[in-house]
Design a protein around this motif. Structure first.
Motif, short mmCIF file in Angstrom:
data_model
loop_
_atom_site.label_atom_id
_atom_site.label_comp_id
_atom_site.label_asym_id
_atom_site.label_seq_id
_atom_site.Cartn_x
_atom_site.Cartn_y
_atom_site.Cartn_z
N UNK A 1 -21.00 -41.90 -6.08
CA UNK A 1 -20.84 -40.68 -6.71
C UNK A 1 -21.58 -40.47 -8.00
N UNK A 2 -21.48 -39.32 -8.46
CA UNK A 2 -21.90 -38.85 -10.08
C UNK A 2 -21.28 -39.81 -11.00
N UNK A 3 -20.04 -39.87 -10.82
CA UNK A 3 -19.10 -40.85 -11.40
C UNK A 3 -19.57 -42.23 -11.61
N UNK A 4 -20.10 -42.73 -10.43
CA UNK A 4 -20.14 -44.06 -10.32
C UNK A 4 -21.67 -44.38 -10.96
N UNK A 5 -22.65 -43.41 -10.59
CA UNK A 5 -23.87 -43.42 -11.08
C UNK A 5 -23.97 -43.57 -12.69
N UNK A 6 -23.25 -42.53 -13.41
CA UNK A 6 -23.31 -42.46 -14.91
C UNK A 6 -22.65 -43.67 -15.35
N UNK A 7 -21.38 -44.38 -14.77
CA UNK A 7 -20.93 -45.65 -14.96
C UNK A 7 -21.93 -46.75 -15.22
N UNK A 8 -22.48 -46.74 -14.03
CA UNK A 8 -23.71 -47.89 -13.58
C UNK A 8 -24.61 -47.71 -14.64
N UNK A 9 -25.27 -46.69 -15.03
CA UNK A 9 -26.09 -46.25 -16.04
C UNK A 9 -25.72 -46.87 -17.54
N UNK A 10 -24.40 -46.67 -17.95
CA UNK A 10 -23.88 -47.17 -19.01
C UNK A 10 -23.66 -48.73 -19.13
N UNK A 11 -23.65 -49.21 -17.89
CA UNK A 11 -23.23 -50.72 -17.82
C UNK A 11 -24.88 -51.36 -17.62
N UNK A 12 -25.84 -50.50 -17.73
CA UNK A 12 -27.37 -51.10 -17.49
C UNK A 12 -27.24 -51.79 -16.06
N UNK A 13 -26.70 -51.37 -14.93
CA UNK A 13 -26.88 -51.64 -13.79
C UNK A 13 -27.64 -50.75 -13.07
N UNK A 14 -28.20 -49.68 -13.53
CA UNK A 14 -29.13 -48.79 -13.04
C UNK A 14 -29.97 -48.24 -13.95
N UNK A 15 -31.36 -48.22 -13.56
CA UNK A 15 -32.30 -47.40 -14.55
C UNK A 15 -32.33 -46.11 -14.69
N UNK A 16 -32.04 -45.59 -13.31
CA UNK A 16 -32.24 -43.98 -13.10
C UNK A 16 -31.11 -43.69 -11.96
N UNK A 17 -30.53 -42.38 -12.18
CA UNK A 17 -29.69 -42.13 -11.05
C UNK A 17 -30.19 -40.66 -10.81
N UNK A 18 -30.15 -40.38 -9.55
CA UNK A 18 -30.56 -38.83 -8.93
C UNK A 18 -29.20 -38.39 -8.53
N UNK A 19 -28.54 -37.24 -9.00
CA UNK A 19 -27.23 -37.05 -8.92
C UNK A 19 -27.30 -35.45 -8.75
N UNK A 20 -26.28 -34.87 -8.09
CA UNK A 20 -25.86 -33.39 -7.83
C UNK A 20 -25.43 -32.93 -9.21
N UNK A 21 -26.04 -31.93 -9.59
CA UNK A 21 -25.39 -31.15 -10.83
C UNK A 21 -26.39 -31.50 -12.04
N UNK A 22 -25.85 -30.59 -13.13
CA UNK A 22 -26.76 -30.70 -14.39
C UNK A 22 -25.58 -31.64 -15.39
N UNK A 23 -26.26 -32.35 -16.40
CA UNK A 23 -25.67 -33.17 -17.05
C UNK A 23 -26.02 -33.00 -18.70
#
Length: 212
Positions: free
Chosen positions: A36-58
């Motif tokens: 989910x978008x929540x997962x993607x943002x959390x993983x970005x903050x934990x440095x587990x992702x480099x980029x996330x493509x998500x539905x919505x504007x942030x």
């Protein structure tokens, strides 16, 4: 490069983007994580992702984001549904329907969008949540459990027993954004974002047909 996604549809903008990127930069290994978008943002903050493509504007104080592409919104109906043969439906036509949404993926955004569009009606919209993948949810639609909402790129991956119909009074397309950690200034990410912007401007992929 580690990439977060809601899901990947063959022939969609994101699918074509990643295919083109791998062709142009074969030395870069891509790892995919779905959530989910929540997962993607959390993983970005934990440095587990480099980029996330998500539905919505942030608008996040600790992350950068950029709108990448859009798709019209469609409703997925059982093929024998009373509205399935129409060329388009309105939100008022859907007010009494049972909506199916996922707990993961785009489910939270779909849930909130239904509430937004049908607010003030009585009775309130019936929304059932399920811990299933996209394919299972669409099979449930085909079986008559209810209906759901999708981006128009889902037309590229049809499901037996399900018809996708545009919502003609939906004022906004579905927006897909890239979100990334601002300290990531690597060439791999920069090249991916540059390629995404170029593909959207030139309209060179099937998915970009939905981005107008």
């Amino acid at each position: 490069m580690r990439i977060g996604v809601h899901g990947l549809i063959a022939g969609s903008f994101l699918d074509r983007l990643l295919t083109r990127y791998r062709e142009q930069y074969p030395a870069i290994a891509l790892e995919m994580a779905e959530g989910s978008a929540r997962d993607g943002i959390m993983h970005l903050r934990d440095r587990k992702l480099d980029v996330a493509f998500l539905v919505g504007t942030f608008e996040l104080p600790d992350c950068h984001s950029r709108r990448i592409w859009t798709e019209p919104l469609v409703v997925a109906l059982p093929s024998n549904h009373r509205l399935a043969r129409r060329t388009g439906v309105e939100w008022a036509d859907l007010a009494a329907e049972t909506f199916l949404v996922r707990h993961g993926g785009t489910g939270p955004q779909v849930h909130d969008h239904i509430i937004l569009r049908l607010a003030g009606g009585w009775p309130p919209p019936a929304i059932h949540r399920f811990a299933v993948e996209r394919g299972t949810l669409l099979s449930m639609v085909a079986q008559g459990f209810g209906i759901t909402l999708l981006g128009a790129a889902s037309q590229l991956s049809p499901t037996v027993g399900v018809l996708l119909v545009p919502i003609i009074d939906e004022p906004d397309p579905v927006v897909f954004s890239a979100v990334w950690w601002p300290n990531n200034r690597g060439a791999a990410l920069r090249n991916l974002l540059t390629l995404a912007s170029k593909m959207r401007r030139t309209g060179t992929t099937i998915g970009s047909a939905f981005a107008k």
